[in-house]
Structures are given as structure tokens and as C-alpha cells.
Design a protein around this motif. Structure first.
Motif, PDB file in Angstrom:
ATOM      1  N   UNK A   1       0.818  -1.216   0.000  1.00 12.27           N
ATOM      2  CA  UNK A   1       0.000   0.000   0.000  1.00 12.27           C
ATOM      3  C   UNK A   1       0.847   1.261   0.000  1.00 12.27           C
ATOM      4  N   UNK A   2       2.090   1.178   0.466  1.00  3.75           N
ATOM      5  CA  UNK A   2       2.966   2.350   0.480  1.00  3.75           C
ATOM      6  C   UNK A   2       3.333   2.794  -0.938  1.00  3.75           C
ATOM      7  N   UNK A   3       3.109   1.915  -1.910  1.00  2.00           N
ATOM      8  CA  UNK A   3       3.478   2.223  -3.292  1.00  2.00           C
ATOM      9  C   UNK A   3       2.266   2.617  -4.133  1.00  2.00           C
ATOM     10  N   UNK A   4       1.166   2.948  -3.499  1.00  2.00           N
ATOM     11  CA  UNK A   4      -0.053   3.256  -4.240  1.00  2.00           C
ATOM     12  C   UNK A   4       0.124   4.506  -5.116  1.00  2.00           C
TER      13      UNK A   4
ATOM     14  N   UNK B   1       0.090   6.818 -10.586  1.00  2.00           N
ATOM     15  CA  UNK B   1       0.843   7.585 -11.574  1.00  2.00           C
ATOM     16  C   UNK B   1       1.090   6.752 -12.832  1.00  2.00           C
ATOM     17  N   UNK B   2       1.360   5.464 -12.652  1.00  2.00           N
ATOM     18  CA  UNK B   2       1.569   4.578 -13.798  1.00  2.00           C
ATOM     19  C   UNK B   2       0.286   4.391 -14.593  1.00  2.00           C
ATOM     20  N   UNK B   3      -0.851   4.260 -13.904  1.00  2.00           N
ATOM     21  CA  UNK B   3      -2.129   4.136 -14.599  1.00  2.00           C
ATOM     22  C   UNK B   3      -2.430   5.398 -15.413  1.00  2.00           C
ATOM     23  N   UNK B   4      -2.136   6.563 -14.828  1.00  2.00           N
ATOM     24  CA  UNK B   4      -2.334   7.820 -15.559  1.00  2.00           C
ATOM     25  C   UNK B   4      -1.432   7.858 -16.786  1.00  2.00           C
ATOM     26  N   UNK B   5      -0.167   7.468 -16.602  1.00  2.00           N
ATOM     27  CA  UNK B   5       0.774   7.476 -17.723  1.00  2.00           C
ATOM     28  C   UNK B   5       0.319   6.515 -18.815  1.00  2.00           C
TER      29      UNK B   5
ATOM     30  N   UNK C   1       8.485  -1.873 -11.931  1.00  2.00           N
ATOM     31  CA  UNK C   1       7.051  -2.043 -12.144  1.00  2.00           C
ATOM     32  C   UNK C   1       6.515  -3.381 -11.631  1.00  2.00           C
ATOM     33  N   UNK C   2       7.178  -4.521 -11.884  1.00  2.00           N
ATOM     34  CA  UNK C   2       6.667  -5.773 -11.306  1.00  2.00           C
ATOM     35  C   UNK C   2       6.640  -5.762  -9.771  1.00  2.00           C
ATOM     36  N   UNK C   3       7.641  -5.090  -9.157  1.00  2.00           N
ATOM     37  CA  UNK C   3       7.644  -5.013  -7.700  1.00  2.00           C
ATOM     38  C   UNK C   3       6.523  -4.108  -7.193  1.00  2.00           C
ATOM     39  N   UNK C   4       6.323  -2.958  -7.851  1.00  2.00           N
ATOM     40  CA  UNK C   4       5.272  -2.029  -7.437  1.00  2.00           C
ATOM     41  C   UNK C   4       3.901  -2.660  -7.591  1.00  2.00           C
ATOM     42  N   UNK C   5       3.674  -3.404  -8.681  1.00  2.00           N
ATOM     43  CA  UNK C   5       2.369  -4.004  -8.940  1.00  2.00           C
ATOM     44  C   UNK C   5       2.104  -5.257  -8.121  1.00  2.00           C
ATOM     45  N   UNK C   6       3.127  -5.745  -7.404  1.00  2.00           N
ATOM     46  CA  UNK C   6       2.953  -6.964  -6.620  1.00  2.00           C
ATOM     47  C   UNK C   6       3.066  -8.228  -7.449  1.00  2.00           C
TER      48      UNK C   6
ATOM     49  N   UNK D   1       9.881  10.389  -9.178  1.00  2.00           N
ATOM     50  CA  UNK D   1       9.382   9.310 -10.033  1.00  2.00           C
ATOM     51  C   UNK D   1       7.967   9.611 -10.506  1.00  2.00           C
ATOM     52  N   UNK D   2       7.101  10.045  -9.588  1.00  2.00           N
ATOM     53  CA  UNK D   2       5.708  10.307  -9.946  1.00  2.00           C
ATOM     54  C   UNK D   2       5.602  11.452 -10.944  1.00  2.00           C
ATOM     55  N   UNK D   3       6.383  12.520 -10.742  1.00  2.00           N
ATOM     56  CA  UNK D   3       6.374  13.642 -11.690  1.00  2.00           C
ATOM     57  C   UNK D   3       6.810  13.160 -13.078  1.00  2.00           C
ATOM     58  N   UNK D   4       7.829  12.316 -13.128  1.00  2.00           N
ATOM     59  CA  UNK D   4       8.297  11.792 -14.417  1.00  2.00           C
ATOM     60  C   UNK D   4       7.223  10.942 -15.087  1.00  2.00           C
TER      61      UNK D   4
END
Length: 342
Positions: free
Chosen positions: A26-29, A34-38, A119-124, A237-240
């Protein structure tokens, strides 16, 4: 529509791949949204890009050329060769300059390695757990399935858990070489723009530096300022990610389409060639000239000519230069004759 489909598909894959978010941190939400928006922005822009008449024509003809039953087997081999040499090896940039090619290669592969890990780590989709009864052994889970064990103190563990560090070194080296070129190359200095040339390098450098600072904090400084650095790294990262669909980084997703242009040119070289309407010499693929005329007409450009040539695109480059000179000479002679008469 396409942007919504791709974004929804990624959201579903995150839920399924993390076992209904059981393996999702959840800390990586923030990274996830941001990835979904991108994803939405990149897909939307790519779909709009494919609607442009020139791009649509190349896209259509490239696929037709690639899946042609007569040449499909050879095309598969050439696809692998070009993907490795042109895209992965960056030969098209090394041809311009060895240093420029090395710069792009370092940036590209640093970003690819970082994305493949992050990305695989963030997405679980990937996570690690200690093996019950063996606290010195980690087990890798991919989409919730056990994929192998390795000792915590092994070289494999060291390389895997520091993968983002190696990627950051590659990116920083590429950023420094890119900034060096932009500071000493007068041509690059004259043409560069902050938003298109400087800002991407600043963002990549900021992500890499803050990531390395996190590693330094928990490895040698006992977590000193770790919370602040974690927030700072997340912001960069999120801004990028949010900027990804709108800036220069979008060419990352455009470039692979160049492979289709290569197959289109292959077909043109094998097929009928266009002959110049003025000198009757072959100068290009007949199919390419027809497609070019169709695209120009679709864009509202009309280059029909008189004198039997039919269309300006059916004249070879050498004759175009000759006709330009003849037209200028005719105008010059006409003006001088008028002055003499007066």
C-alpha cells in the motif's frame, strides 16, 4: 476508447497478479496511480498519432509488408535482427557519433533495467519471502507462484537486490555524457530547448540520485533521513510518470514503429520502381510514390503539374533541381527583356 481499455487492462492485471492485492504494498499506491495515468496518456497519444495520415499509411503498409505470406519467414528473421541491432544496439545513433550512441545506449538500458525491476515489484507481480525453516534463504514469487530459491548471502542475491543501483549508474553516466555534449557542442546548444532537452535529463538524474541516496542511507547511515529521501524519490518518479506522455520521452514508444518502415522499404525495393516523368530514370518505389500522393491529397496538398508530368512527386530529385533552376532562369530572362523594352 483505446486508452481506457489499456488502463483498465493494466488495473485488472495488477489486481490478478498481486493475488487480489494480497502481495501489493500500500505504500506504493502513489506509483501505481501515476503509472495508470501514464498508461492512459501514452495510449491516448499513440492512438491519436496513428490517426495522422502519414503515420497511418506507414503503419498499414508496414504490417501488410510484414505479414505477407510470401516473405513472412524471412521477415521474422529480419525483425529479430533489426530489433537487436537497430533498437537494442542503437546502431542508428552510433552511425551519427560513437559518443552519442554510447550516451543513448546507457540511458536506454539503464531505464529498461530500472523499469523491468520497478514495475513488477510495485504491482505486486514479484515479491520475496524467507523460506520457512531456512531464514538464510529467499524464495521468489512471480504472480503468486514460487519461482525459485537463492541464499541471502549469495552473489545472485547481491546482484538482484542492487539491480536498481546498477541501473542508476548507467543512467547517471548517460546523463553526464548528454550534458557534456549540450555544453560543448555549439550546434546542440543553439537548437536545444529546456522542456525537450534539459528537463528529461534533470528528471532522469534526479530519480537516479535520490534512489542511490536511499541505498546509502539504509546501507551505511543506519537509515538517516530515509523518510525524507523516500518522499523525495517518490516525488521525482511520480512527476516523471505524469510527464511521460507529454514530453520527449514519448519517442520511446514511437521508435519501435520504425521497424515497420524498414519492411515497407524492403517491399518497395523488390517491387516496381517509379520512373521520372521528365528523364525516365528509376528513382523510388512506385508504391511509395502512390502512397505519398494519396497522403498529400488527404492533407489538402495538391501538386498536380502541367506539361505531361502529371504530378510533382513523379519527378525525380535531380530533375526537380533542374526545373527549379530553369524556372528561375526563365523569370530572370523575362524581367530583363521587359527592362530592355522599356
Amino acid at each position: 476508447m483505446w486508452a481506457s481499455i489499456f488502463t483498465l487492462a493494466l488495473a485488472v492485471l495488477i489486481i490478478v497478479g498481486s493475488r487480489r492485492l494480497a502481495n501489493f504494498d500500500a505504500a506504493l499506491v502513489g506509483y501505481t496511480f501515476a503509472t495508470l495515468f501514464a498508461t492512459f496518456g501514452i495510449t491516448y497519444r499513440y492512438a491519436m498519432w496513428l490517426q495522422r495520415p502519414p503515420t497511418r499509411m506507414y503503419w498499414k503498409r508496414g504490417w501488410q509488408a510484414f505479414v505477407s505470406p510470401r516473405f513472412l519467414a524471412g521477415n521474422l528473421g529480419r525483425f529479430v535482427q533489426r530489433a537487436v541491432v537497430e533498437v537494442a544496439g542503437n546502431r542508428f545513433i552510433f552511425r551519427r557519433s560513437a559518443l552519442r550512441g554510447l550516451t543513448h545506449w546507457l540511458l536506454m538500458w539503464g531505464c529498461i533495467i530500472a523499469a523491468a525491476i520497478t514495475f513488477p515489484l510495485v504491482f505486486g507481480w514479484i515479491h520475496f519471502e524467507t523460506v520457512p525453516g531456512h531464514l538464510d534463504t529467499y524464495r521468489t514469487y512471480v504472480f503468486g507462484f514460487a519461482a525459485g530459491d537463492f541464499p541471502v548471502a549469495s552473489w545472485l542475491a547481491f546482484m538482484v537486490f542492487h539491480g536498481l543501483v546498477w541501473a542508476s549508474f548507467l543512467v547517471l553516466a548517460g546523463v553526464m555524457l548528454a550534458f557534456r555534449r549540450r555544453m560543448i557542442d555549439h550546434g546542440a546548444m543553439a537548437a536545444q530547448q529546456f522542456g525537450e532537452d534539459i528537463l528529461p535529463l534533470v528528471l532522469l538524474g534526479a530519480i537516479s540520485m535520490t534512489g542511490l541516496m536511499l541505498t546509502v542511507s539504509y546501507t551505511w547511515l543506519r537509515g538517516y533521513a530515509y523518510d525524507f529521501l523516500a518522499i523525495l524519490h517518490a516525488v521525482t518518479v511520480i512527476v516523471t510518470l505524469l510527464w511521460l506522455p507529454f514530453g520527449k520521452f514519448f519517442h520511446i514508444f514511437q521508435r519501435p514503429a520504425q521497424l515497420g518502415v524498414g519492411f515497407y522499404k524492403d517491399v518497395g525495393a523488390r517491387s516496381e520502381q517509379a520512373r521520372c516523368a521528365r528523364c525516365d530514370r528509376e528513382f523510388a518505389s512506385a508504391a511509395m510514390i502512390r502512397d505519398l500522393i494519396d497522403v498529400e491529397r488527404e492533407l489538402g496538398f495538391k501538386y498536380e503539374t502541367s506539361g505531361g508530368t502529371g504530378h510533382y512527386q513523379r519527378i525525380c530529385p535531380a530533375c526537380r533541381r533542374a526545373m527549379f533552376g530553369l524556372a528561375q532562369g526563365a523569370l530572370w530572362r523575362g524581367e530583363n527583356h521587359g527592362d530592355t523594352a522599356r
